[in-house]
Design a protein around this motif. Sequence first.
Motif, PDB file in Angstrom:
ATOM      1  N   ASP A  26       0.855  -1.192   0.000  1.00 49.16           N
ATOM      2  CA  ASP A  26       0.000   0.000   0.000  1.00 49.16           C
ATOM      3  C   ASP A  26       0.893   1.244   0.000  1.00 49.16           C
ATOM      4  N   ASP A  45      -3.218   0.700  -3.517  1.00 46.04           N
ATOM      5  CA  ASP A  45      -3.009  -0.666  -3.024  1.00 46.04           C
ATOM      6  C   ASP A  45      -2.459  -1.474  -4.196  1.00 46.04           C
ATOM      7  N   ASP A 198      -8.416  -1.995   1.100  1.00 51.26           N
ATOM      8  CA  ASP A 198      -9.342  -3.056   1.526  1.00 51.26           C
ATOM      9  C   ASP A 198      -8.838  -3.800   2.764  1.00 51.26           C
ATOM     10  N   GLY A 199      -7.596  -3.536   3.157  1.00 52.37           N
ATOM     11  CA  GLY A 199      -7.101  -4.092   4.420  1.00 52.37           C
ATOM     12  C   GLY A 199      -7.870  -3.544   5.613  1.00 52.37           C
ATOM     13  N   ASP A 236      -4.194  -8.296   5.769  1.00 53.22           N
ATOM     14  CA  ASP A 236      -3.707  -7.558   4.596  1.00 53.22           C
ATOM     15  C   ASP A 236      -3.025  -6.281   5.093  1.00 53.22           C
TER      16      ASP A 236
END
Length: 281
Positions: A26, A45, A198-199, A236
């Motif tokens: 990221d 990302d 999205d982590g 993530d």
Amino acid sequence: MTRLDARRLEAAGLTNVGMVRQSNQDAFGESGSPDGSARVFVVADGMGGHAGGETASRLAVEAVEEVFASAKGSLDVRLRAAVDAANARVYETQLQDARLAGMGTTGVALGFGSEGAWVANVGDSRAYRLRGGLLEQLTQDHSVVAEMQRRGYITAEEAHVHPRRNEVLRSLGTEPGVDVDVTPVEVMPEDLFLLCSDGLCGVVEDGEIAGLLARQPIEDAAAALVEAANRHGGPDNVTVQVVRIPAHALVAEVQERSSAAWWLAAVALLGLLAAWLLVGS
Ligand code: CA
């Protein structure tokens, strides 16, 4: 009418490798016009292997920062130019270096200027706005599960655990050109904006995000969001950028207009006086 003074925005960004991954692919950043009247915040990302993912997200963030700062025109035009440049930079770099072949990145960029705010996105990193305790997602994911959800094949809960939840349908740098969603965003005093990978949003539920995002100061909110992702397993890399709109960042234009009206009236009066003197002499 109100005008947004982007120099008065408060912002805090944070990225973390998470609890499972070996590297952080990221990236995030911010920049603005030289006078600070327009600012941009960006989260990317990366994907495409260790080196590729890291390179793609970093290049995309750098391109957005540079091009937004120097671009001319309205906010949406600058934002689109910045994200298009990010796509071109990642794409051209992988053409030149076989080790980076196949790399790409998501990109979500939130731009602020006197006319308000615009958001641009490609992929499944998100922008949210928290207003009056309600969290609203401002971007649409370009992902397999989001598409399945829109068509009613799966629920939001199923999307969270779906085996294809990491597949994006659009990304920066994988094709010579990319379709970028660029959308206007309404801004009110005390709004909180969140950009995230999205982590965070694939791991922490919206209700919990809303509660943590409201924490003050915003540096604490950013830290709490990253900590929550890691508490939920941190599967993530996790990246957040929090932007707060203090009440004094929205400046009433009425005052300026009325002072301009006073000047006009004064000039008109002087003109009348001069005309009267001329006629009289
Ligand atoms: Ca990710």
